[in-house]
Design an enzyme around this catalytic site. Structure first.
Site, short mmCIF file in Angstrom:
data_model
loop_
_atom_site.label_atom_id
_atom_site.label_comp_id
_atom_site.label_asym_id
_atom_site.label_seq_id
_atom_site.Cartn_x
_atom_site.Cartn_y
_atom_site.Cartn_z
N PHE A 148 -6.77 -0.20 0.20
CA PHE A 148 -6.68 0.78 1.29
C PHE A 148 -7.35 0.29 2.57
O PHE A 148 -7.12 0.85 3.64
CB PHE A 148 -7.27 2.13 0.85
CG PHE A 148 -8.71 2.34 1.21
CD1 PHE A 148 -9.73 1.86 0.43
CD2 PHE A 148 -9.04 3.04 2.37
CE1 PHE A 148 -11.06 2.06 0.78
CE2 PHE A 148 -10.37 3.24 2.73
CZ PHE A 148 -11.38 2.74 1.93
N LYS A 149 -8.16 -0.76 2.49
CA LYS A 149 -8.80 -1.27 3.69
C LYS A 149 -7.77 -1.69 4.75
O LYS A 149 -8.07 -1.70 5.93
CB LYS A 149 -9.68 -2.49 3.35
CG LYS A 149 -10.78 -2.23 2.32
CD LYS A 149 -11.79 -1.21 2.78
CE LYS A 149 -13.06 -1.19 1.93
NZ LYS A 149 -12.86 -0.76 0.53
N ASP A 150 -6.56 -2.01 4.31
CA ASP A 150 -5.51 -2.36 5.28
C ASP A 150 -5.18 -1.21 6.22
O ASP A 150 -4.71 -1.43 7.33
CB ASP A 150 -4.22 -2.78 4.56
CG ASP A 150 -4.36 -4.13 3.86
OD1 ASP A 150 -4.97 -5.04 4.44
OD2 ASP A 150 -3.83 -4.26 2.74
#
Ligand SMILES: *Cc1c(COP(=O)(O)O)cnc(C)c1O
Length: 491
Positions: free
Chosen positions: A109-111
């Site tokens: 989810f860091k993207d």
């Protein structure tokens, strides 16, 4: 809208300045001085695209950027780099709604934030006429590092430097980072855990002599960690989007509440959900899920934050954290923007690894419910979900699912719940393969293939062929060698 430091100094910035600087000079984090109202009526949100919602949500916080600038950032970030056309699919399985935040380039989810941060940063540099090279320092528990490297690789006038704990990331995570291409990328393993990496990075930030040394050579430091407000605000958008989808699917009517469950480490993701609630999204409970490093579970239940405890390496390494940076922002808001109070609490954390919040902050914590899952419970949740519903969860998402089941059992609350699904199962293939009944191999890449053969779930493009890529970053540093590594990288 202006951004203030959580520690109460007069360091007041607009959004562009806060994004460039990353962290306040008084060591506090930048926070909005108030919460904007939702940019639409709830009813109107149905049918909007991810990009439309992100445009409006980000612009309502970052008011010094023009509409056209935000649009440029959003359209550059959320495009075909994402392997799902809707960017974040909402999938119903096992009695919950999984918001799949992991379809970007690095499969975590860091993207969601790190695809847009380079655009927000370079736009800010132009707006503020910064003529220095921005050096992004990042500590990672595994996923931030790769997402930041992908986001900033070969972005003009930036260098990106990543520190990760040498023991404590998965084989796939490590390989993703050490094979990173790009002339401005630097990756270092350090001997220690994530907290050591994060503390080391904060120390470099707070060294004013080092800052002036860098300034002389035309550089300035910034951060791609979730201490940067430019990471936090884009994450608010997906909770707004999730609610739009729930209305569209008629799971809720406009105004009806839902619960949000978040597997939590540095407290950025769940704080974004709290921000969405402050804007007017009807979130009932914010359910905070931890692994065995359950410092947040204990804190949310008692109001005592105690980081002086044993640190465990688990199979949800991106949550192996004892010092949760973004909690400071929540405490600031709950204290009624009292920087002095927060400054005192954080001094307690630095000196005694411990603090207790006031009774009025404790009152505010009642919006949250907290629980944790052990490694065995996490693996059992993955196995059961796959066997019963054919749905594959990664280890972090499984921690959240298990905690959500505990929540339902303890409270009887069956309000529809959105679970933040934070990574592809393939990033943690060893544990996931074992959990669904495969015999795990010592080589993580063998497990990736076995998992694919058994489940047929598509392997994310960014993980395909990874084992054959050239290794470009090597070596392990002591945690006191981080600053000299930065110096060398910038030569
Ligand atoms: C970073 C991360 C988390 C924790 O998110 P925070 O915003 O730090 O609380 C959870 N799961 C995965 C897969 C992550 O990469």
């Amino acid at each position: 809208m202006f951004y203030k430091s959580t520690r109460g100094s007069k360091d007041i910035k607009n959004a562009a300045q806060a994004v460039i600087q990353g962290i306040s000079q008084d060591k506090g984090l930048f926070v909005p001085d108030s919460f904007p109202k939702l940019p639409f009526r709830l009813e109107e949100m149905k049918g909007k695209t991810y990009q439309e919602i992100a445009d409006a949500v980000i612009h309502s916080f970052f008011t010094d950027y023009t509409e056209a600038e935000i649009k440029h950032c959003v359209n550059g970030a959320y495009d075909s780099k994402f392997e799902a056309s809707e960017i974040v699919p909402l999938v119903n399985a096992g009695g919950a709604y999984f918001l799949e935040l992991y379809h970007g380039r690095t499969a975590a989810f860091k993207d969601m934030a790190l695809s847009i941060l380079p655009y927000l940063m370079t736009t800010a540099m132009q707006k503020e006429q910064v003529d220095k090279k921005v050096v992004i320092l990042t500590a990672t528990s595994g996923d931030t590092g790769k997402a930041a490297l992908e986001g900033f690789a070969d972005v003009p006038n930036t260098e990106i430097i990543v520190f990760y704990p040498s023991e404590g990331v998965s084989q796939v995570q490590e390989r993703q980072m050490i094979t990173q291409e790009g002339a401005n990328t630097h990756v270092f393993a350090i001997r220690g855990n994530f907290d050591d990496a994060q503390t080391g990075v904060k120390k470099i930030f707070n060294d004013s002599q080092f800052a002036s040394e860098l300034a002389e050579s035309g550089c300035m430091l910034s951060s791609a960690n979730s201490i940067n407000i430019g990471r936090l605000i884009p994450q608010v958008a997906y909770y707004v989007y999730a609610y739009a989808k729930l209305m569209e699917q008629e799971t809720v009517k406009a105004g009806e509440e839902f619960n949000v469950v978040v597997p939590t480490g540095n407290f950025g993701n769940i704080l974004a959900a709290y921000y969405a609630k402050q804007m007017g999204i009807p979130v009932k409970k914010l359910i905070c899920a931890s692994n065995e490093n359950k410092v947040l579970t204990d804190f949310l239940q008692t109001g005592v934050y105690d980081a002086g405890r044993e640190f465990y390496l688990t199979n949800s390494p991106s949550m192996d954290i004892l010092i949760s940076s973004n909690l400071e922002r929540l405490l600031y808001h709950l204290s009624g923007n009292n920087g002095e109070e927060i400054s005192a609490l954080m001094n307690g954390l630095d000196n005694e690894k411990k603090y207790e919040v006031s009774s009025s902050i404790k009152e505010g914590l009642k919006d949250f419910w907290a629980g944790f899952a052990t490694v065995a419970q996490t693996n059992a949740a993955i196995g059961k979900m796959y066997a019963e519903n054919g749905y594959l969860m990664d280890t972090h998402t499984a921690v959240a699912y298990k905690v959500y089941e505990d929540y339902k059992q303890e409270t009887g609350d069956d309000t529809p719940a959105v679970i933040a699904s934070t990574a592809s199962a393939y990033k943690f293939a060893d544990s996931v393969a074992e959990s669904i009944g495969l015999v795990p191999d010592g080589d993580g890449f063998v497990n990736v293939r076995a998992l694919h053969e058994k489940t047929g779930v598509k392997i994310p493009a960014g993980l395909k062929g990874l084992e054959d890529k050239e290794i470009r970053h090597r070596g392990v540093l002591g945690k006191d060698e981080m600053q000299s590594a930065v110096r060398k990288a910038l030569k």
